[in-house]
Design a protein around this motif. Structure first.
Motif: not given
Length: 274
Positions: A101-107, A114-118
């Motif tokens: 979905k584009g919610h993560q940006e490489e690097g 942020a992923a863990v909290l989400g």
């Protein structure tokens, strides 16, 4: 005892890794697709094993309190690591979905945090459910019941009967097959098995004990161990809540004639499983 726990700690992650690699190498699937499908596959396999164990145990125990079956404690020990594994597997699924979905940006340095909290915000009920299964239900089932009530434990295993249809529904949605006949039939099966094996489960357990003890149903909570009442008080409302989400999503889908994705499994990211 430790051997069974160790076996479960190896089998479930091992099946996940083997399935993921097989789908990537032999089918040419992407990492994200392989992870999501593999997680659903392992959940379904665990559900089949748990349901099979439950059928064997429940059908073998004529006296619902005193009869014993060796498979009861054995499967509890073997399956407990699954709930810890599944928390991580669900996070991997969430991680890959966010990347798509584009919610993560490489690097990006804070992406994992942020992923863990989400993930914890989105799946808080499921994570708490799994932690509760390990921290409370494991000692309650293995130690506190003191070798009594194998029949009831076997019936509890049957709650997993709804998991394969839930997993299949999620996979069909992932591949945009939500308008197929298979998805509709699976949706009906999911509602029937979830209601029968999860919503009606706890009232049936109390009813079965009332018949065994020859006491009125309303008296059972007064004589049942506090661990049983606490487990039912925390788990039963959760099953009812999830079932209402399934029904609400099914109702939305029945009213839609467009190509919009159905909500039957998207509301609050309904279970898994287990």
């Amino acid at each position: 005892m430790l051997a069974l726990v160790a076996a479960g700690s190896i089998v479930f992650p091992g099946l996940f890794l083997a399935s993921r690699q097989t789908l990537k190498l032999l089918m040419g699937w992407s990492e994200g697709d392989a992870v999501v499908v593999s997680a659903r596959l392992v959940s379904s396999l665990q559900a089949v094993m748990a349901s099979s164990a439950g059928c064997i145990i429940a059908s073998s125990c004529k006296d619902v309190m005193e009869d014993r079956h060796w498979l009861t404690d054995a499967y509890i020990l073997f399956a407990t690591p699954y709930f810890a594994y599944d928390i991580y597997a669900m996070f991997l699924c969430y991680w890959h979905k966010m990347q798509v979905k584009g919610h993560q940006e490489e690097g990006h340095g804070g992406s994992m945090r942020a992923a863990v909290l989400g993930y914890l915000r989105r799946e808080v009920l499921m994570v708490l459910h799994h932690v509760f299964m390990v921290a409370f239900c494991f000692p309650a089932s293995l130690l506190w019941r003191q070798g009594k009530g194998d029949y009831f434990q076997g019936v509890l295993f049957l709650a997993e009967l709804s998991t394969p249809s839930v997993c299949l529904g999620k996979v069909l949605i992932q591949y945009n097959k939500q308008h197929t006949l298979l998805h509709k039939v699976n949706g009906v099966m999911m509602m029937i098995t979830f209601f029968s094996c999860r919503v009606l489960l706890f009232p049936y357990l109390y009813y079965a004990y009332s018949r065994y003890a020859s006491i009125p149903l309303y008296m059972v909570p007064l004589v049942a161990p506090w661990q049983c009442n606490l487990g039912a008080a925390l788990l039963w409302p959760l099953q009812i809540y999830w079932f209402t989400l399934i029904c609400r999503g099914a109702l939305r889908q029945s009213r839609r004639h467009s190509n919009a994705p159905p909500e039957i499994l998207k509301d609050n990211n309904l279970i898994d499983r287990h």
